[in-house]
Design an enzyme around this catalytic site. Sequence first.
Site, PDB file in Angstrom:
ATOM      1  N   ASP A 197      38.254  60.154 -41.913  1.00 46.59           N
ATOM      2  CA  ASP A 197      38.616  60.756 -40.627  1.00 46.59           C
ATOM      3  C   ASP A 197      39.974  60.248 -40.170  1.00 46.59           C
ATOM      4  O   ASP A 197      40.287  59.057 -40.281  1.00 46.59           O
ATOM      5  CB  ASP A 197      37.545  60.378 -39.587  1.00 46.59           C
ATOM      6  CG  ASP A 197      37.520  61.357 -38.433  1.00 46.59           C
ATOM      7  OD1 ASP A 197      38.450  62.160 -38.317  1.00 46.59           O
ATOM      8  OD2 ASP A 197      36.561  61.310 -37.640  1.00 46.59           O
TER       9      ASP A 197
ATOM     10  N   LYS B  21      38.589  57.091 -23.520  1.00 43.45           N
ATOM     11  CA  LYS B  21      38.767  57.702 -24.842  1.00 43.45           C
ATOM     12  C   LYS B  21      39.021  59.194 -24.777  1.00 43.45           C
ATOM     13  O   LYS B  21      39.977  59.699 -25.388  1.00 43.45           O
ATOM     14  CB  LYS B  21      37.541  57.420 -25.717  1.00 43.45           C
ATOM     15  CG  LYS B  21      37.647  58.089 -27.088  1.00 43.45           C
ATOM     16  CD  LYS B  21      36.442  57.840 -27.973  1.00 43.45           C
ATOM     17  CE  LYS B  21      36.598  58.592 -29.292  1.00 43.45           C
ATOM     18  NZ  LYS B  21      35.445  58.371 -30.202  1.00 43.45           N
TER      19      LYS B  21
ATOM     20  N   ASP C 244      40.400  67.565 -38.891  1.00 49.82           N
ATOM     21  CA  ASP C 244      41.097  66.360 -39.372  1.00 49.82           C
ATOM     22  C   ASP C 244      40.115  65.363 -39.981  1.00 49.82           C
ATOM     23  O   ASP C 244      40.400  64.166 -40.039  1.00 49.82           O
ATOM     24  CB  ASP C 244      41.884  65.703 -38.229  1.00 49.82           C
ATOM     25  CG  ASP C 244      40.990  65.289 -37.074  1.00 49.82           C
ATOM     26  OD1 ASP C 244      39.819  65.720 -37.052  1.00 49.82           O
ATOM     27  OD2 ASP C 244      41.451  64.551 -36.187  1.00 49.82           O
TER      28      ASP C 244
END
Length: 1209
Positions: free
Chosen positions: A895, A964, A1123
């Site tokens: 990742d 986050k 991604d």
Amino acid sequence: MSALRWTRGAAGLGRVLRSPGPHRPASEEGILGGLCSSRRSSAASPRERDVQREWGHAELLEVLEARVRQLRAEGTPAVRVKVKEAQADRPSQGRSSRWAQKLEAEKKVMQRRQKEANYQRQSHSPEFWTLRKEPKIWSRKLAGCLQHGRKGAPESSEEQLARVLQAAMAKLSSREAGTLSRTKAKAVETQTLVLQQKFQTFFECCVCTGQVPLAHHVLVTHHNNRDKQRVLTLDMYNTVMLGWAREGSFRELVYVFIMLKDAGLSPDLCSYAAALQCMGRRDQDIHTIQRCLKQMTEEGFQPQLLFTDLVLEEDDRAALLRAVVKAEPTFRPPPRVPNPVNTSVLLKDVYSKQEGPVSYPKLHLPLDTLQDLFHQQLHVELSSSVCVQSVDKAPVMTKEVIEARKTLKALRAQWEVELLRALRETKATMGRQAYDGQPTLYPFLCLLSEGEFVSILMQVLQVLPAQGEPLIQVAQNLGLRVLNRHLVKQKQVTNHVQKLGQRYARYLRLLASDTQAAPCLPREYWDSLGPLEAPPQQPWAVAQVLQLGKQLAELLVQAVQMPRSLAARPGAQHSIPVLYHVYSFRSYRQVGILKPHPAFTQLLETAAEPTLTFETTEVPMLCPPLPWTSLHSGAYLLSSTKLMRATEGTTQHQRLLEHCAPAQLHGALDALTQLGNCAWRVNGRLLDLVLHIFRDKGCMRLGVPPPRSEAPRPAQHQLPPGCTPVHKSELRKELARCLKVAREMHSLRSEALYRLSLAQHLRHRVFWLPHNMDFRGRTYPCPPHFNHLGSDLARALLEFAEGRPLGPHGLDWLKIHLINLTGLKKRESLRMRLAFADEVMEEILDSADNPLTGRKWWMDSDEPWQTLACCMEVAQAVRSPDPAAYVSHLPVHQDGSCNGLQHYAALGRDSVGAASVNLKPSDLPQDVYREVATQVEEFRQQDAEQGVQVAQVLEGFISRKVVKQTVMTVVYGVTRYGGRLQIEKRLRELSDFPQEFVWEASHYLVRQVFKSLQEMFSSTRAIQHWLTESAHLIAHAGWPVEWVTPLGIPVIQPYHRESKVQIKGGIQSITLTSSVDENQKPNTLKQKNGFPPNFIHSLDSSHMMLTALHCYRKGLTFVSVHDCFWTHAADIAVMNKVCREQFVRLHSQPILEDLATFLRKRFCSVSSTKSLKPSERALVTKLQETLQSLPETGTFELGQVIRSTYFFS
């Protein structure tokens, strides 16, 4: 019987016998109406009234007897009338002759009306229509040509028509042509695009269904009216001409050609192609063909263009070639141009034949198996739907369940009959309206058989949720289903299926494990087998899809009924509609909803039928998908799939793709093909565990939704006596909350049911997931319910169908992947994660052996189901005699570390930012979220020392989790308002945080997060500002923002001001609000805010596609979730190397410089600005200045990415 009773009886019989139809005046109502009138004259004496009463009785009896004889003669069931003995005392016949005359007159009136009704019924049938063929010509010159052609003798009619066509092809005088064209140009500006699309699709459907005379009739009707003619376009005339050309009807084609010229339009290549096709089919004389070719050449169209610029069906091409060769015997169609080669610098290694050895992977299945799978998939797509056994807990087969299923079966049989009747009536009505010159839905209702329409309607009725669905969604669903089935049917009619089978059998030799073929990309191999593509079908306009779907939905509402009480015997009571049309407020807007009756919903729940029905494109494929070779060919065998997915009605992406060079898209086409060629299978052991929990009331903690029966219920179901208004309000709020939760749970449960049922259906099969992309180039699997882009549970259920031995390092990568999924050691090195896996090996094995009865270590993971799947794989590997030889099917992930910021840091060569997102080598992984949280905490401490109250309240609450989401989405364009909402949500999840400070604290924190990012990623913020300012100026000048990705995919942002289209009539008018209508001005705010994130998404999709192509070249199995890259554990090292190399190669290109050059050329050139207003030209000048001042870059050395262990990990 008394006189009063006779009067009442006559009145009742009069109502029965009175013919249906509109209300008539008293003079036309007939004798019964006169006798039974409530108004009577009272001027006569009592004796006179008695005499009149006796005469009236006698006359009434005579009339009734005559009426009974008439009804018997017409076949009406016998009517018994009891006549008194006093019949002998009737008056003489002379007095009653007047009544007989009136009765005869009434009979004639009824016969006339019956005749009119019969005519109306007959006129609804196409065989009784009289359709116009000869148009009214407004141009005197053209009208003279047509009149002269009509005077020809019958034996010379062909020659006369040829001369008329030649005269029509000749150019009009400049004055006359100018007048017509000016009129047309002015008219086009005043007509809406929706109306033109409606006409165009009507004509196309008429041609598809063999209703060319009807299309011609509607065209002539509108052409003959100057006002209505303005809506007609060149494509419409060409469509009707093509229809006549395929039927070889030369006279009608000449009429349309003359109308085309008469409308002030100039024939294009399609117009001449239609005329030549007709001549080729009729074996026209050589002189006529030569004159046509000569005129075409004079217009600037060379004969070769007929075979290079037009996409033709095989029969059309043959007829066209026959005509051209007859006129020019030496003519040969131009040879097929060799497929161009992509010359992109980034793809040089992929398409170069000299660059090193190539080892494209093959499938693990032999040729015979793959051919058998092809035939299974073909059968599925020809069937148009797939029936799947539901995995929901099967009910006990009680008498109630059996009776419910029996009742449903009987009702469905009845509904099919009623729907068939209603459909036929609707078609008849629509046909009559089309005969009157209106572009109705009649040809659309002829696209499929009546049985297929009824089948579609029954499927939609079956899946309608209990809470109902907006009419606009039901209509769109129905319209698209009809369109998709029609496209499949067209391929059957044109013999495309047989040719596809032959081609696909040869294509499988490239993929099968037991065949030999030269190493070649699937697209290249497919192209080498010769042309196959059918002419692309133009999509219908959204308004037309909705209009058709709305009409079909109304059929459901009107025709589908059920008894008020299912317990009553049939016919004993009135029926009620199964569907109700109601209005509800959703997001402060009134929405029309189709809602099933609660009795029907209860019947479905009681029956608990064991099957689910899916459309073909909603289910994974049973054979490898077709390789993507163009915009119109790829993915499913017969079902049409868009290369670029977009909101229905979006056409600008399609036009961009059509106008770019074919080789420019090769990188995207080959990457999508490679992703779709990955074979999958279901993890059976994990599926069994999930099904056990799913059938046992679910578990929200593990992502298995419980049934709606487990939803919270209000504490009180009824208001207590003496309840205060405040208490009433609280109870209503609680009830609304419970209803909302119940609906959400039902939605989640249904989604899980679809996914798990499909997984069970595919349990022992190999299957494939065809892919397409969005307008930025990001890739997605086409089947929506069961794919690897879903939740943790969806991903855990999938494995690679082909396994690979772990090799020397594969087991280590499995263990690291397992610890990554738990989220326990994110800040630790790979070596520490591997050591931790060995430490907890006992927990791993216990989870694998006793997932639901052991210590359940896996349940505390960030991704519990994927963790459990990996535990099972690790357990099998470590217990095998030779772990290196163990064949693993589990995908292992790598990742990106906040991938959006990685691209920004690389664009700006930002050293500080690059270090924060692991572009620089380091011993430990850097966590940008934790770094931002740390910096925000430093700002908070400073403010707390200065006495800021909110900073003091936030002490101990600033964590990685709180910031986050905002950090992750800032790179994708989140605003401060959106960031504040994200932080507010996180703070509300903290049980010990004082909730009265949530609003103020979220405002404070979002400012500090943005301030921290500004300091840490200075180059990133500069690039974002440059992109935003450029988009702002472009949109203000009146354009949507466009660019081209490094792989050559053209991109345009589909954000425009809202346009509204209203579809009137029926049970509800539908207002379609669209923000993708390119005829509207751009939405400046969305264009500005969307450009930075969309541009970054186009870069991450380019990086993924490059990685996919180079991994395929090296023989790896590769898939991605944006991604996050997946491959076998044994191949992780190779994939990591390719991933880093391609990132460096991508960002070694002058990406921002190329973007600025493209934007200057597209929006600042003289050709682009000559029609702008002075204010808009000033914006363009400012745009030029902005594009010339590129953001400054830092000193980060890009090559360091190659050595960064945690770039992707």
